[in-house]
Every structure is written in structure tokens, then in C-alpha cells.
Design a protein around this motif. Structure first.
Motif, short mmCIF file in Angstrom:
data_model
loop_
_atom_site.label_atom_id
_atom_site.label_comp_id
_atom_site.label_asym_id
_atom_site.label_seq_id
_atom_site.Cartn_x
_atom_site.Cartn_y
_atom_site.Cartn_z
N CYS B 569 24.70 0.58 -68.99
CA CYS B 569 23.99 1.66 -68.32
C CYS B 569 24.76 2.11 -67.07
CB CYS B 569 22.59 1.21 -67.90
SG CYS B 569 21.51 0.82 -69.28
N MET B 570 25.28 1.12 -66.36
CA MET B 570 26.00 1.45 -65.12
C MET B 570 27.27 2.20 -65.44
SD MET B 570 25.27 -2.08 -63.07
CE MET B 570 26.29 -1.77 -61.65
N GLN B 571 27.88 1.81 -66.55
CA GLN B 571 29.09 2.51 -66.97
C GLN B 571 28.80 3.95 -67.34
OE1 GLN B 571 30.97 0.68 -70.39
NE2 GLN B 571 32.23 -0.52 -68.99
N ARG B 572 27.69 4.09 -68.10
CA ARG B 572 27.33 5.45 -68.55
C ARG B 572 26.92 6.29 -67.34
NH1 ARG B 572 23.14 3.95 -73.34
NH2 ARG B 572 24.60 3.09 -74.86
N ASP B 573 26.00 5.76 -66.57
CA ASP B 573 25.47 6.38 -65.36
C ASP B 573 25.44 7.90 -65.45
OD1 ASP B 573 24.34 6.38 -62.90
OD2 ASP B 573 26.18 5.92 -61.79
N PRO B 574 24.65 8.47 -66.40
CA PRO B 574 24.72 9.90 -66.71
C PRO B 574 24.36 10.79 -65.51
CG PRO B 574 22.80 8.89 -67.75
CD PRO B 574 23.61 7.77 -67.18
N LYS B 575 23.51 10.26 -64.59
CA LYS B 575 23.09 11.11 -63.47
C LYS B 575 23.71 10.63 -62.15
CE LYS B 575 18.68 11.90 -65.79
NZ LYS B 575 17.29 11.41 -65.85
N GLY B 576 24.63 9.69 -62.25
CA GLY B 576 25.28 9.18 -61.03
C GLY B 576 24.35 8.37 -60.16
N LEU B 577 23.23 7.88 -60.75
CA LEU B 577 22.22 7.21 -59.92
C LEU B 577 22.64 5.79 -59.54
CD1 LEU B 577 18.99 8.42 -61.76
CD2 LEU B 577 19.93 9.23 -59.60
N TYR B 578 23.29 5.09 -60.50
CA TYR B 578 23.69 3.71 -60.19
C TYR B 578 24.68 3.69 -59.02
CZ TYR B 578 21.37 1.80 -64.33
OH TYR B 578 20.43 1.41 -65.25
N GLU B 579 25.57 4.66 -59.03
CA GLU B 579 26.56 4.72 -57.97
C GLU B 579 25.88 4.88 -56.62
OE1 GLU B 579 29.85 7.32 -59.08
OE2 GLU B 579 30.38 7.36 -56.95
N LYS B 580 24.89 5.79 -56.62
CA LYS B 580 24.16 6.03 -55.38
C LYS B 580 23.38 4.78 -54.97
CE LYS B 580 23.53 11.01 -55.78
NZ LYS B 580 22.56 12.06 -56.14
N ALA B 581 22.77 4.10 -55.96
CA ALA B 581 21.98 2.91 -55.64
C ALA B 581 22.87 1.83 -55.05
CB ALA B 581 21.28 2.40 -56.90
N ARG B 582 24.05 1.69 -55.66
CA ARG B 582 24.92 0.64 -55.15
C ARG B 582 25.46 0.99 -53.77
NH1 ARG B 582 28.98 -1.19 -59.80
NH2 ARG B 582 28.96 1.05 -60.17
N ALA B 583 25.56 2.25 -53.53
CA ALA B 583 26.00 2.68 -52.20
C ALA B 583 24.85 2.62 -51.21
CB ALA B 583 26.56 4.10 -52.29
N GLY B 584 23.65 2.22 -51.70
CA GLY B 584 22.50 2.11 -50.80
C GLY B 584 21.84 3.45 -50.54
N GLU B 585 22.21 4.48 -51.27
CA GLU B 585 21.61 5.79 -51.03
C GLU B 585 20.24 5.89 -51.68
OE1 GLU B 585 24.39 8.88 -52.18
OE2 GLU B 585 26.03 7.67 -51.37
N ILE B 586 19.98 5.11 -52.75
CA ILE B 586 18.65 5.07 -53.37
C ILE B 586 18.15 3.63 -53.27
CG2 ILE B 586 17.30 5.50 -55.45
CD1 ILE B 586 19.53 7.21 -56.50
N LEU B 587 16.89 3.50 -52.80
CA LEU B 587 16.31 2.15 -52.70
C LEU B 587 15.38 1.90 -53.89
CD1 LEU B 587 15.51 1.91 -48.89
CD2 LEU B 587 17.45 0.95 -50.16
N ASN B 588 15.07 0.60 -54.11
CA ASN B 588 14.15 0.19 -55.19
C ASN B 588 14.60 0.71 -56.54
OD1 ASN B 588 12.43 -1.08 -53.33
ND2 ASN B 588 11.42 0.88 -52.89
N PHE B 589 15.89 0.66 -56.79
CA PHE B 589 16.38 1.16 -58.07
C PHE B 589 16.37 0.03 -59.10
CE2 PHE B 589 19.42 2.80 -61.18
CZ PHE B 589 18.96 4.11 -61.31
N THR B 590 15.71 0.28 -60.23
CA THR B 590 15.55 -0.76 -61.26
C THR B 590 16.91 -1.26 -61.73
OG1 THR B 590 13.50 0.25 -61.99
CG2 THR B 590 14.53 -1.33 -63.50
N GLY B 591 17.03 -2.57 -61.72
CA GLY B 591 18.29 -3.17 -62.17
C GLY B 591 19.22 -3.48 -61.02
N ILE B 592 19.06 -2.73 -59.89
CA ILE B 592 19.92 -2.97 -58.73
C ILE B 592 19.15 -3.80 -57.69
CG2 ILE B 592 21.31 -1.94 -56.90
CD1 ILE B 592 22.44 -1.50 -59.73
#
Lengths: 302, 631
Positions: B569-592
Motif C-alpha cells: 500500500c505504501m509503495q502504491r500510495d495512490p494519493k500520496g497520503l502515506y508519504e504525508k503521514a510519514r512526514a507527520g503532515e497527517i495524524l492518526n493515519f491507519t497503518g502508520i
């Protein structure tokens, strides 16, 4: 249901076409078992008629025991090519590896492994949910009670005491995943009907049905044709060239020939009228044990 | 009498064979009435037994026979091993024989009570019924039942064979009183032709040759009656009907409708109408592999090509515009129940008539019929082998004729949707029109009815899985496929819910729970409306998914776990959300930084790394089909 305007054979033909079309319309992945014999040839001809100008929307499947007459295999491949149909061939490789053969293993084990088990393997492999067979009700006593649409469990078992009632021409085709239906479009044909139809329609059949001089040995009163070098001859046993033909076709070591001069269709049909021996008698597998056909059918044989 | 030998002219003989008419009849009687013996004797005396059959018979007679070493003809026809041991016939068997005059197909039917359904099976394709009676026992309850079922299945020709006449010393009195009793009972059953014959199946009296032992009997022998009885049903003179089996479309230039003409005739240039839609067209061609026909008559299997691009599919009935079948979703019918699970009014069955399948319920069981006395009895259900008079309502209108006018377009079967058993056999009496019928109004509008109209069972397809696992992709494909099958669906996903109904919710655990609660409540409303709802939400917590499951009826909630490993899923990251979550830009992200509780027992698990989305979507559709949500 009878109608003065249709001849007897036309009526049988129409009934079979109706059944074949029902299967194509209601099942996801049907297959037509093609055993190369005259009944299969008729069934295939009916399938060509049922969908014309389309081709039958299902493949043919031959379960090859590796012991069929060589002429059968040649005829099979030519037929599929001539009609432009998809022919699938399945061999029980595990049985081949184990060295199962009709001479050393006995007809019963050979049939069980190379025919019944092989058929089940093939049905599972391609996940067919319906399989046409060319069996007729007049062939054998337990066949007389077979439905046109015959339900099989996920393990391919037939339960003769628990068959679905079959009324009019309304067929119940509903099954769950893994279950299947065997369909017999020739249920109401007799052997005579089949031959008459072959003649009337000019349907090609394997030349083995016609009398010809063939290398024969006689074992326990049965005439066996020596079709290839795999047949071991007993001491002092030598094949004689005898004028014979076959009324049914199967594995050559298990198929008895009859002495005959009938080398034309007309001759065969004439001989049939005067024949006093029913066709399955030439099959050694039927006499193996009491009620053997019913037993084999319960286990998944066609 | 009928030894077939060919002297010379084979062609002439074959032509005679072809020209013979066919009689399909059934034999019914009680245990030990001698049905099998009678059929065995017909086969034996018409010399149709082969030598190997005969020698097997002689052997078997000594072993299992009940005739003290004489040939036991019954063994010829009692095919199944179990039957031979018990000495009774337990299922319908079909036999074939021919005489110089006719060809015959015999349905040999068992007599005892629990197998009434088998007799109906045999009768459904027969034109004549042979009812056997033991001369010593006379008319039994079973005899009455057999006569009634024959009549119910539309048989007009009956032979009353009074068997074992030798055991009452060939006495005319005994015969006459049995005939009188039977006639009194059968008078009201609509038989147009009833012939009574005294016979002895075992010794052959009056079976083929007239018996010297019954000089008082002057009627035909059993076989000569069967050879000459006129059963022409004049099917070809009835209105044209052809249920469409299969749309024949080999290429863009050809579109034909394949089916069997079940009654009447059709010619080139005839006007036809599609029964349900009322659309008319003209016959352009009647196609067969043997060449085009000018005319096709009842019984023929053909492919009809029409002049216009009329919408026709499997289940439609082509018919003549001046004599149309009825089209209705309500009708009255007789139903014979054929399965162990009792018939329940208001339960849904699959009804198959001709080539059409629709969902149907028995809206009212008016009464059941005591098949022994013909009395009408009040009843709430029908048990195995019982006959009832019912009103049936179907989810869509069907085209039909009354059974007594047309056996093909008036007969149906009911299929149990869960066991797939052939549960009932029905014969339509007449259509009920809404305007004149009160039963329609008796049906209250509910979920069942709403979904029946849509031809489906409602369900919630709950897709759960990590962000980027492929939930929405697969759910969209499933919805497209269902839509293609004409099913009614609605999709609930983040896009149409988060932006409206749940706009006020964020991504805290509490908000996630409320989010799921609202989605579950919304999907319940859609289920009430009869829809198949697709929900595509991460829905990470087991307890919320359980809450959603419990809101709807048991079996309606289908949990689909879209199982994709987090790394993928992180590889696919179709909406770039995982990247943002890992960068701390999104909180409470499932899986992160928020957990995902994978289902322990999902109804369906889809592994996206193993199969393509389209295949996975197909699996979901298959699941729905197998469970009877869709047809």
C-alpha cells in the motif's frame, strides 16, 4: 408431445438440441465429453446443429487412457480440426507413472484410475460446471433411471436415491460452487436410432466400426485386437488376421470385436436387426462385478 | 410376433421405422401389482431382449427371483442394486420398445406413497397412463391417487389393467366390480378415454394375444390397444409459441433466436409478437444447419431471425399476435410438493417456466387436496407429496397459458433457493389480474417485496482494508458488473459520505467510530429499499464492523477483506497520503500511527497481490450468485 409432422428421428434430434442449448444458456463453463465413439459423434453433430451458424460455445474433452485404438486418436484429432473446435485432452499422468495398465492392473483398476479418476481430475482442473455425456437409457439397467440433467456433488458422486425430479422439459440447473451436472442429450435414443441417424445424416465415424481383416487373439472367448506392441502375447499365442468389427469402442485390450462381414453402414444396420447380443457385452468392464455400472456411476464414471 | 429381420430392402424397412408414431406412456400401481413384470413381458414377448440380457435374466431369476425358478420379468426392469435387493421399484425408469405399428417409451413409476413425485415426473411427459390393479385387492387408496395424479398432470387416456386375473380364477364378476368402482371414482377426473383390460402379466393372458381363459372379455388386448389408441394432441394446430433459449450471435451481421417451437407453427413472413414486451416483428428467416425452412411446426428446434432489431432475450416467448399468452405476475395454480422441506407461503422460491426464471412467492395457499378422496382441506403448508391449490406472485410478469391448454407454457417448477432442490411442480390454472384480485393488496410493502421487484436479495458488501489496498477500485468494478447484470446497487465511500453526511467528522478514534456508525445506518436504509449496497471504508476497528453487521438481518452483511500488505500500500500510495503521514503532515493515519484490526473471519478475502482487480471483482459477483443474492 408427439406430432404427426415430425419424423421419429427429427423429434429425437429436436429434443437433444433443446437440451444442449439449455446447458449453453444456463451454465458458466460447460464441456462436452468426447469419447470418439458413434454416440459421441452423434452428440457432436447435434451440438453443431444446435448453435448453427455459431460454433458450440464450449470445448470438447477427451479423457485419454493412453490405451485407445490408434485409429480413434487419429479420428479424434481430425474431427476437432475439421469442425474447428477446441479439443482438450486429459491423461492421468499419475496413473501413467504408477504404471497402471489394463493387462497387469486388471480392467477394474485400470478403468478406475485412467478413466474415472482421470475424468474427475479433468473436471476439477478446468472447473467445469456441466459436462455432456453420450449415454443412452437403453444401454444398461442403471442408465434407465438416469436423469437428463444428473446432479453430482463436489466430489462427483451420484446418489441414485436422491435424484432431482425432472418434469416436462423444465430442467433445474441450479448448483453450488464445486457441484456439477452431467447432461445426457441422447437419453431417449436407442442404438438403432443412433445408427439410423448416422446413416441419414452422413456422420463420419471411426473406421473400426466397419469389418476389416485385423490382427486378433482370442482370450476367454473375447476377440482382442493387437493394436500395438504393448500387448504381451502368451506362449503360443499368435494374432490371426480375422474379419472383425467393433460395436463399441474403448481401450483396445478391453474391447471385444465381433466377427462380421459388415463393411458398410447398411451392412452394420442390417446386422444390428438380426443381432441377438446387446452392445455393452463387448465391454469387458461391465461384467466385472454385479451391478458394476451402477457402482462405477456412483463413483463418478460417466 | 415381431421378430425383426431384413429381407432385402433395407431402405424400405428404415422408412417404415421412421414413419412409426411414438407413444409415451407410464405405468403406475401399488407394490406387487406387477408393473415391472408387465413391462418385462412386453420386452420379452416383443423379442427385444438380447441373448446376453436373457442369460443374465435366467441367472438372476434363480438368485433373486420371486417366481420359484421361472423367469422373473421384473428383474429386467428393476435396475438399481438397492431395488433388486428390496424387490421394489424406487425410481422412474424409462424403457424403449417397438412393434410393427408403433414405438414406445415407457416410464415405469413406483407405487408407494413417498414416491408420488416420481409418478408425476413420469406423467409429465406421457400421453397415456396404465393403472395397474391387483384383481384380488381391487381399487386401493393408491389406485385413486394414481388416477388423480394422472389427471392433474393432464393425461386424458387411461388403461385400467386388472392384473393377476388368473389368481381370481379369471372371474368376470371380480373384473366387473373393480371396473365399476374405478369408473365411479374417475368419472370426475376428465379422462376422455378409459379402457379396462383383464390381464395376467406373469402368464401373458390378454397382454399380447387374446386369452382363452377370459372368453367373456371381447375388448382389445393390452398391446393392441397401446398400438392403436389415438393420442394425437394436435399441438401443431394450437397457437404458435416459442420460448427463446439462446440468442445466437456469431457476428455482427447475424442475430437469431434459438428455441423449440412448443406449439403451433411459424412461417417465413409471419408476424410475431414478443409476449411480455408486446413488440411485434416479422419472421425474416427460419435457420437450421440443414438449410432455411419455410415453415417450422411444433417440436422443431430452430433459430428464428426477425426483420427488426427487436429486444429479445432468453426467457421471452415468441408467439402469434392474434392468439397471445397471458402476461401477469399473479396466477392460480396447482402445486405438487416434491421436497422434504415444507412449502411455506411468503417464502421466496425460484420459479422456472419454459426458459424463464423469476423469483416467486406463494401468496396464498387456498387449500390442499386429499389425493385419495379429492376433498379440499384447509392448510397452512404443503408437505412432501401433497397437492395444493395456490396463488403465486412473481417478481416480474411472466407469459403463460393455462396448463390444460398448453403443457409447455403452463407448467413450472419451484426451486428452493438454498438447497437448489426441485421443490414443487406447478400447473397454471389462470391468471389473476390486479384489478379483479384482492390478493395483491394483501401483500404489504416491505423489504422483501421491494427487493423481489428488483429480482435480488439486498445485502451490504462491506469492503475493509488499508488505505491504498484497492477497496474502491474493486468495489467500483463489482458495482459495474452488477449494474451490467441489471441489479440495483448503491455505493457509499469516502467521496460521497465524507463530503456531505459526515462533513463534520475528523480522524480521531471517536470520529472514526461515529463515521462508521452513520455509514452503517445509511446502508441499512438502502438495504430496506432492497438495494445491494457497496461500502468502501478503511473501517479499521473490528467492533464497528460488528456493529454494522448487527444492524442488518443475519446473512445480509458480507465482510470483504481487501488484504494488501502495508508495504505494498505504501509503495502504491495512490494519493500520496502515506508519504504525508510519514512526514507527520497527517495524524492518526491507519497503518502508520493508528492501528488496523484485520478481520478474523471475513466472508470474502481478496488478496490483491495475487490477482487482478477484475478477477477479484468477479469473485464477489460469483459469491452473490452462489448465495442467491442475485440470479
Amino acid at each position: 408431445m408427439s406430432d404427426p409432422h415430425l419424423s421419429h428421428l427429427k423429434r429425437l434430434e429436436a429434443e437433444s438440441i433443446h437440451i444442449i442449448r439449455e446447458v449453453a444458456a444456463e451454465f458458466r463453463n460447460p464441456v462436452m465429453l468426447y469419447s470418439i465413439g458413434k454416440d459421441s459423434s452423434v452428440m457432436l453433430h447435434l451440438a453443431m446443429k444446435a448453435f448453427y451458424p455459431s460454433k458450440p460455445p464450449f470445448p470438447l474433452l477427451h479423457v485419454d487412457t493412453t490405451w485407445k485404438f490408434r485409429e480413434m486418436i487419429q479420428f479424434r484429432d481430425e474431427t476437432a480440426k475439421r469442425l474447428g473446435l477446441n479439443l482438450l485432452v486429459h491423461i492421468n499422468e499419475e496413473g501413467v507413472k504408477r504404471g497402471v495398465n489394463p493387462f497387469d492392473s486388471g480392467s477394474s483398476l485400470h478403468t478406475q484410475v485412467m478413466k474415472t479418476e482421470a475424468l474427475k481430475q479433468a473436471l476439477d482442473k478446468w472447473a467445469f460446471d456441466a459436462a455432456f455425456g453420450g449415454a443412452r437409457r437403453d444401454e444398461e439397467k442403471s442408465r434407465a433411471k438416469e436423469r437428463v440433467f444428473s446432479f453430482r456433488t463436489a466430489t462427483h458422486a451420484w446418489d441414485p436415491k436422491n435424484q432431482r425430479p425432472e418434469l416436462w422439459r423444465v430442467y433445474n440447473t441450479r448448483i453450488n460452487k464445486g457441484e456439477s451436472i452431467r447432461v445426457f442429450p441422447l437419453s431417449n435414443w436407442t442404438e438403432l436410432d443412433v445408427w439410423q441417424y448416422v446413416m441419414k445424416e452422413g456422420i463420419p465415424i471411426v473406421p473400426l466400426y466397419f469389418a476389416k481383416k485385423r490382427p486378433i487373439v482370442e482370450r476367454d472367448g473375447t476377440l482382442i485386437m493387437v493394436d500395438d506392441g504393448r500387448m504381451k502375447l502368451a506362449n503360443g499365442e499368435t494374432p490371426d488376421m480375422r474379419m472383425v468389427r467393433f460395436r463399441t469402442l474403448g481401450c483396445y485390450p478391453l474391447t471385444g470385436a465381433i466377427e462380421s462381414d459388415a463393411d458398410t453402414l447398411e451392412g452394420i444396420v442390417t446386422e444390428m436387426f438380426t443381432a441377438r447380443t446387446s452392445e455393452r457385452q463387448g465391454r469387458l468392464i461391465d461384467t466385472d462385478e454385479k451391478a458394476s455400472m451402477e457402482k462405477k456411476k456412483r463413483e463418478g464414471y460417466f | 410376433m415381431n421378430d425383426i429381420t431384413v429381407h432385402g430392402d433395407l431402405a424400405k424397412f428404415l422408412a417404415e421405422q421412421e414413419g412409426k408414431s411414438l407413444l409415451r406412456f407410464l405405468t403406475c400401481g401399488s407394490v406387487d401389482d406387477g408393473k415391472s413384470t408387465l413391462i418385462g413381458r412386453l420386452l420379452y414377448d416383443s423379442k427385444l431382449l438380447f441373448d446376453d440380457h436373457l442369460s443374465a435374466l435366467e441367472k438372476d431369476s434363480k438368485k433373486h427371483g420371486t417366481t420359484g425358478g421361472d423367469i422373473d420379468f421384473a428383474l429386467l426392469v428393476d435396475g438399481l442394486e438397492a431395488e433388486r435387493e428390496q424387490g421394489i421399484t424406487i425410481d422412474v425408469a424409462y424403457r424403449f420398445f417397438a412393434t410393427e405399428k408403433r414405438r414406445f417409451i415407457v416410464a415405469d413409476c413406483p407405487g408407494h406413497e413417498q414416491y408420488t413425485r416420481n409418478m408425476a415426473t413420469g406423467a409429465s411427459n406421457s400421453e397415456l397412463a396404465v393403472i395397474l390393479v391387483d384383481a384380488r385387492k381391487g381399487v386401493l387408496i393408491q389406485t385413486r391417487r394414481h388416477a388423480y395424479i394422472a389427471s392433474l398432470l393432464g393425461i386424458h387416456h387411461v388403461v385400467l389393467a386388472v392384473n393377476k386375473i388368473d389368481l381370481v380364477d379369471f372371474a368376470q364378476d371380480a373384473f366387473d366390480s373393480i371396473v365399476a368402482e374405478f369408473t365411479a371414482f374417475a368419472g370426475g377426473l376428465g379422462f376422455t378415454n378409459l379402457v379396462a383390460i383383464p390381464i395376467s402379466a406373469r402368464f401373458g393372458d390378454n397382454v399380447i394375444e387374446p386369452s382363452p381363459n377370459t372368453p367373456w372379455y371381447r375388448g382389445p388386448t393390452f398391446l393392441s390397444h397401446l398400438e392403436t389408441v389415438d393420442v394425437e394432441s394436435a399441438l401443431a394446430e394450437k397457437p404458435f409459441r416459442m420460448p427463446v433459449q439462446w440468442v445466437n450471435r456469431p457476428n455482427l451481421d447475424f442475430r437469431g433466436f434459438s428455441g423449440t417451437v412448443v406449439s403451433g407453427r411459424v412461417r417465413k413472413r409471419d408476424r410475431l409478437v414478443v409476449a411480455k414486451s408486446g413488440r411485434e416483428s416479422t419472421v425474416k428467416r427460419i435457420v437450421t444447419m440443414d438449410g432455411d425452412l419455410d415453415e417450422a411446426v411444433a417440436g422443431a428446434a430452430v433459430t428464428v431471425v426477425l426483420d427488426d432489431e427487436v429486444d429479445v432475450s432468453r426467457g421471452d416467448v415468441l408467439c402469434e399476435p392474434t392468439a397471445r399468452p397471458e402476461v401477469s405476475e399473479q396466477f392460480a395454480a396447482h402445486v405438487l410438493w416434491m421436497t422434504d422441506d415444507e412449502m411455506l407461503p411468503s417464502r421466496q422460491y425460484l420459479l422456472k417456466i419454459g426458459t424463464a426464471s423469476v423469483l416467486a412467492t406463494v401468496s396464498e395457499l387456498k387449500h390442499k387436496i386429499d389425493v385419495n378422496t379429492l376433498d379440499h382441506l384447509a392448510a397452512k403448508t404443503l408437505q412432501l407429496n401433497e397437492v395444493g391449490y395456490v396463488n403465486i406472485s412473481t417478481a416480474q410478469p411472466i407469459a403463460f397459458d393455462p396448463y390444460h391448454e398448453n403443457r409447455d407454457t403452463g407448467a413450472f417448477i419451484l426451486i428452493d433457493r438454498f438447497t437448489n432442490a426441485t421443490a414443487g411442480a406447478g400447473m397454471i390454472d389462470f391468471g389473476l389480474r390486479r384489478a379483479t384480485n384482492v390478493h395483491w393488496q394483501a401483500l404489504t410493502l416491505n423489504k422483501r417485496l421491494r427487493s423481489a421487484i428488483k429480482g435480488q436479495r439486498p445485502a451490504v458488501l462491506w469492503f475493509t482494508g488499508l488505505s491504498g489496498s484497492g477497496k474502491s477500485t474493486i468495489a467500483n468494478l463489482v458495482e459495474q458488473k452488477l449494474c451490467g447484470l441489471g441489479r440495483h446497487t448503491y455505493m457509499l465511500d469516502g467521496d460521497n459520505v465524507r463530503h456531505g453526511l459526515n462533513r463534520d467528522l475528523g480522524f480521531t478514534d471517536a470520529d472514526r467510530v461515529e463515521n462508521i456508525r452513520r455509514v452503517a445506518e445509511a446502508s441499512k436504509l438502502f438495504v430496506e429499499a432492497g438495494e445491494i449496497v457497496l461500502v468502501s471504508f478503511i473501517s479499521p476497528f473490528r467492533s464497528e464492523r460488528r456493529m454494522a453487521r448487527e444492524l442488518v438481518e443475519q446473512g445480509e452483511f458480507i465482510e470483504i477483506f481487501v488484504d494488501t500488505p502495508l508495504e505494498v500500500c505504501m509503495q502504491r500510495d495512490p494519493k500520496g497520503l502515506y508519504e504525508k503521514a510519514r512526514a507527520g503532515e497527517i495524524l492518526n493515519f491507519t497503518g502508520i500511527d493508528s492501528p488496523y484490526e484485520a478481520p478474523e473471519l471475513a466472508d470474502i478475502t481478496l488478496r490483491t497481490v495475487e490477482s487482478a482487480p477484475d478477477q477479484l471483482a468477479l469473485r464477489v459477483v460469483e459469491y452473490l450468485r452462489e448465495r442467491g443474492f442475485i440470479l
